[in-house]
Design a protein around this motif. Structure first.
Motif, PDB file in Angstrom:
ATOM      1  N   GLN A   1      24.155  68.107  52.118  1.00  0.00           N
ATOM      2  CA  GLN A   1      24.181  69.132  53.162  1.00  0.00           C
ATOM      3  C   GLN A   1      23.484  68.636  54.423  1.00  0.00           C
ATOM      4  OE1 GLN A   1      22.495  72.703  51.496  1.00  0.00           O
ATOM      5  NE2 GLN A   1      24.161  72.972  50.014  1.00  0.00           N
ATOM      6  N   PHE A   2      22.353  67.956  54.232  1.00  0.00           N
ATOM      7  CA  PHE A   2      21.622  67.420  55.383  1.00  0.00           C
ATOM      8  C   PHE A   2      22.425  66.314  56.058  1.00  0.00           C
ATOM      9  CE2 PHE A   2      18.467  64.447  57.207  1.00  0.00           C
ATOM     10  CZ  PHE A   2      17.912  65.297  58.150  1.00  0.00           C
ATOM     11  N   LEU A   3      23.052  65.458  55.256  1.00  0.00           N
ATOM     12  CA  LEU A   3      23.883  64.385  55.802  1.00  0.00           C
ATOM     13  C   LEU A   3      25.030  64.964  56.621  1.00  0.00           C
ATOM     14  CD1 LEU A   3      24.612  61.332  55.892  1.00  0.00           C
ATOM     15  CD2 LEU A   3      25.942  61.708  53.806  1.00  0.00           C
ATOM     16  N   SER A   4      25.663  65.998  56.103  1.00  0.00           N
ATOM     17  CA  SER A   4      26.774  66.636  56.811  1.00  0.00           C
ATOM     18  C   SER A   4      26.305  67.243  58.132  1.00  0.00           C
ATOM     19  CB  SER A   4      27.399  67.718  55.926  1.00  0.00           C
ATOM     20  OG  SER A   4      28.474  68.347  56.578  1.00  0.00           O
ATOM     21  N   SER A   5      25.114  67.835  58.114  1.00  0.00           N
ATOM     22  CA  SER A   5      24.558  68.417  59.335  1.00  0.00           C
ATOM     23  C   SER A   5      24.315  67.344  60.391  1.00  0.00           C
ATOM     24  CB  SER A   5      23.253  69.142  59.014  1.00  0.00           C
ATOM     25  OG  SER A   5      22.610  69.584  60.194  1.00  0.00           O
ATOM     26  N   CYS A   6      23.810  66.195  59.958  1.00  0.00           N
ATOM     27  CA  CYS A   6      23.543  65.100  60.898  1.00  0.00           C
ATOM     28  C   CYS A   6      24.838  64.518  61.452  1.00  0.00           C
ATOM     29  CB  CYS A   6      22.725  64.011  60.211  1.00  0.00           C
ATOM     30  SG  CYS A   6      21.023  64.503  59.838  1.00  0.00           S
ATOM     31  N   LEU A   7      25.867  64.436  60.616  1.00  0.00           N
ATOM     32  CA  LEU A   7      27.168  63.964  61.097  1.00  0.00           C
ATOM     33  C   LEU A   7      27.693  64.881  62.199  1.00  0.00           C
ATOM     34  CD1 LEU A   7      28.912  62.978  57.727  1.00  0.00           C
ATOM     35  CD2 LEU A   7      28.265  61.420  59.575  1.00  0.00           C
ATOM     36  N   SER A   8      27.485  66.177  62.024  1.00  0.00           N
ATOM     37  CA  SER A   8      27.923  67.143  63.042  1.00  0.00           C
ATOM     38  C   SER A   8      27.122  66.981  64.328  1.00  0.00           C
ATOM     39  CB  SER A   8      27.773  68.569  62.513  1.00  0.00           C
ATOM     40  OG  SER A   8      28.594  68.786  61.386  1.00  0.00           O
ATOM     41  N   GLN A   9      25.822  66.712  64.190  1.00  0.00           N
ATOM     42  CA  GLN A   9      24.973  66.575  65.374  1.00  0.00           C
ATOM     43  C   GLN A   9      25.387  65.395  66.243  1.00  0.00           C
ATOM     44  OE1 GLN A   9      20.633  67.101  65.018  1.00  0.00           O
ATOM     45  NE2 GLN A   9      20.990  67.782  62.911  1.00  0.00           N
TER      46      GLN A   9
ATOM     47  N   TRP B   1      30.298  62.906  64.749  1.00  0.00           N
ATOM     48  CA  TRP B   1      31.102  61.900  64.050  1.00  0.00           C
ATOM     49  C   TRP B   1      32.063  62.634  63.127  1.00  0.00           C
ATOM     50  CZ3 TRP B   1      28.938  57.322  60.618  1.00  0.00           C
ATOM     51  CH2 TRP B   1      29.981  56.414  60.388  1.00  0.00           C
ATOM     52  N   ARG B   2      33.293  62.762  63.555  1.00  0.00           N
ATOM     53  CA  ARG B   2      34.295  63.519  62.807  1.00  0.00           C
ATOM     54  C   ARG B   2      35.063  62.578  61.884  1.00  0.00           C
ATOM     55  NH1 ARG B   2      34.116  65.405  67.989  1.00  0.00           N
ATOM     56  NH2 ARG B   2      33.589  67.618  68.252  1.00  0.00           N
ATOM     57  N   LEU B   3      34.582  62.480  60.669  1.00  0.00           N
ATOM     58  CA  LEU B   3      35.217  61.619  59.676  1.00  0.00           C
ATOM     59  C   LEU B   3      36.337  62.362  58.963  1.00  0.00           C
ATOM     60  CD1 LEU B   3      32.037  60.040  58.052  1.00  0.00           C
ATOM     61  CD2 LEU B   3      33.784  58.780  59.311  1.00  0.00           C
ATOM     62  N   LYS B   4      37.375  61.626  58.580  1.00  0.00           N
ATOM     63  CA  LYS B   4      38.392  62.208  57.717  1.00  0.00           C
ATOM     64  C   LYS B   4      37.755  62.544  56.376  1.00  0.00           C
ATOM     65  CE  LYS B   4      42.261  59.718  59.840  1.00  0.00           C
ATOM     66  NZ  LYS B   4      43.369  58.750  59.608  1.00  0.00           N
ATOM     67  N   SER B   5      38.337  63.491  55.670  1.00  0.00           N
ATOM     68  CA  SER B   5      37.721  63.986  54.432  1.00  0.00           C
ATOM     69  C   SER B   5      37.476  62.863  53.424  1.00  0.00           C
ATOM     70  CB  SER B   5      38.593  65.081  53.806  1.00  0.00           C
ATOM     71  OG  SER B   5      39.902  64.595  53.547  1.00  0.00           O
ATOM     72  N   ASN B   6      38.438  61.943  53.268  1.00  0.00           N
ATOM     73  CA  ASN B   6      38.264  60.839  52.319  1.00  0.00           C
ATOM     74  C   ASN B   6      37.131  59.912  52.748  1.00  0.00           C
ATOM     75  OD1 ASN B   6      40.329  61.747  50.699  1.00  0.00           O
ATOM     76  ND2 ASN B   6      41.863  60.336  51.501  1.00  0.00           N
ATOM     77  N   SER B   7      37.053  59.634  54.047  1.00  0.00           N
ATOM     78  CA  SER B   7      35.997  58.757  54.559  1.00  0.00           C
ATOM     79  C   SER B   7      34.630  59.420  54.425  1.00  0.00           C
ATOM     80  CB  SER B   7      36.265  58.405  56.025  1.00  0.00           C
ATOM     81  OG  SER B   7      37.449  57.646  56.154  1.00  0.00           O
TER      82      SER B   7
ATOM     83  N   ARG C   1      27.621  54.334  65.576  1.00  0.00           N
ATOM     84  CA  ARG C   1      27.606  55.629  64.888  1.00  0.00           C
ATOM     85  C   ARG C   1      26.672  55.590  63.675  1.00  0.00           C
ATOM     86  NH1 ARG C   1      31.152  59.371  66.577  1.00  0.00           N
ATOM     87  NH2 ARG C   1      33.010  58.778  67.760  1.00  0.00           N
ATOM     88  N   LEU C   2      26.719  54.491  62.930  1.00  0.00           N
ATOM     89  CA  LEU C   2      25.842  54.374  61.761  1.00  0.00           C
ATOM     90  C   LEU C   2      24.375  54.357  62.168  1.00  0.00           C
ATOM     91  CD1 LEU C   2      27.762  51.781  59.555  1.00  0.00           C
ATOM     92  CD2 LEU C   2      27.307  54.172  58.988  1.00  0.00           C
ATOM     93  N   LEU C   3      24.063  53.669  63.256  1.00  0.00           N
ATOM     94  CA  LEU C   3      22.678  53.627  63.721  1.00  0.00           C
ATOM     95  C   LEU C   3      22.213  55.007  64.183  1.00  0.00           C
ATOM     96  CD1 LEU C   3      22.657  50.231  65.670  1.00  0.00           C
ATOM     97  CD2 LEU C   3      21.512  50.753  63.510  1.00  0.00           C
ATOM     98  N   SER C   4      23.085  55.724  64.871  1.00  0.00           N
ATOM     99  CA  SER C   4      22.736  57.085  65.302  1.00  0.00           C
ATOM    100  C   SER C   4      22.500  57.985  64.096  1.00  0.00           C
ATOM    101  CB  SER C   4      23.859  57.667  66.171  1.00  0.00           C
ATOM    102  OG  SER C   4      24.025  56.918  67.355  1.00  0.00           O
ATOM    103  N   LEU C   5      23.345  57.818  63.077  1.00  0.00           N
ATOM    104  CA  LEU C   5      23.194  58.623  61.864  1.00  0.00           C
ATOM    105  C   LEU C   5      21.887  58.294  61.152  1.00  0.00           C
ATOM    106  CD1 LEU C   5      24.399  60.622  59.809  1.00  0.00           C
ATOM    107  CD2 LEU C   5      25.512  58.661  58.708  1.00  0.00           C
TER     108      LEU C   5
END
Length: 243
Positions: free
Chosen positions: A11-19, A22-28, A61-65
């Motif tokens: 849940q926290f990871l998903s929140s950070c992706l939104s911040q 970074w709009r990843l496809k569901s599989n990614s 993107r990975l560094l920002s995450l």
């Protein structure tokens, strides 16, 4: 401090992706979640990120995450980005030294498929071929970069120069392949802990491709199921796969 559950981590990871938008496809996104959980739980010391975009945008993107998740939860503090040429990885800097050390101690012994031969032949690292010795030198470079003893900070001059301008969250080890004939597939076979490693040099790429393309191959997968999920939500997920 109480260790967060896997669901809380995701849940926290998903929140950070939104911040960071970074709009990843569901599989990614699912692959990233599994990879991050595998790193945080110690199941894997290294994962290759071959989804979610192309370099250099993927690296940014990975560094920002990582900046966000490391600030938010201590369980992520050991994660860093590693770059080798045009390949990018996430690593756990606490478990990677143990993995590298065990490799140098030949525990377990590496098994190779020599793709320079037709038909390909199974060999072990104990047969000190030129490529095997070069891979060994790369493993020693990793050992000096990620020492078991934190007080041992000796690294090669070329590595110091390569990382002098790098952020502390990113380690560039592209230099490890310089002056060798070791290919990325061979390096990945060891680094990603595959049960069998493809062995071929940069001067035999065409032969390796031909020998693979003319043989019957099987895809092997390692599937896992997370604890704590309900029977309804419980299902097997791919941790890794190899041909």
């Amino acid at each position: 401090m109480e260790v967060p559950s896997s669901e809380e981590l995701l849940q926290f990871l998903s929140s950070c992706l939104s911040q960071i938008k970074w709009r990843l496809k569901s599989n990614s996104k699912r692959r990233l979640e599994i990879d991050v959980l595998a790193l945080c739980t110690g199941m894997r010391p290294v994962v290759m990120i071959d989804y979610g975009g192309k370099m250099p945008e993927l690296q940014n993107r990975l560094l920002s995450l990582l900046e966000l998740i490391r600030e938010g939860l201590p369980v992520f503090k050991d994660l860093k980005v590693m770059v080798i040429e045009d390949m990018i990885y996430l690593i756990n800097v606490r478990s990677l030294p143990k993995f590298v050390s065990s490799s140098l101690d030949s525990e377990p012994e590496l098994f190779f498929i020599d793709l320079e031969q037709d038909p390909p032949k199974m060999v072990t690292q104990s047969k000190e071929s030129n490529l095997g010795m070069q891979l060994r030198s790369i493993q020693k470079l990793f050992s000096s970069t990620f020492p078991l003893d934190d007080s041992n900070t000796d690294t090669t001059t070329v590595l110091d120069e390569a990382n002098s301008s790098q952020t502390s969250l990113c380690i560039d080890l592209s230099c490890c392949l310089q002056d060798t004939k070791v290919t990325i597939p061979t390096l990945n076979g060891w680094l990603l802990d595959y049960p069998v490693v493809y062995l071929f040099g940069t001067d035999h790429i065409e032969e390796a491709i031909y020998n693979l393309s003319t043989k019957s191959l099987r895809l092997f997968k390692v599937l896992v199921c997370r604890n704590g999920t309900t029977e309804k939500d419980s299902h097997l997920e791919e941790l890794t796969s190899a041909i």
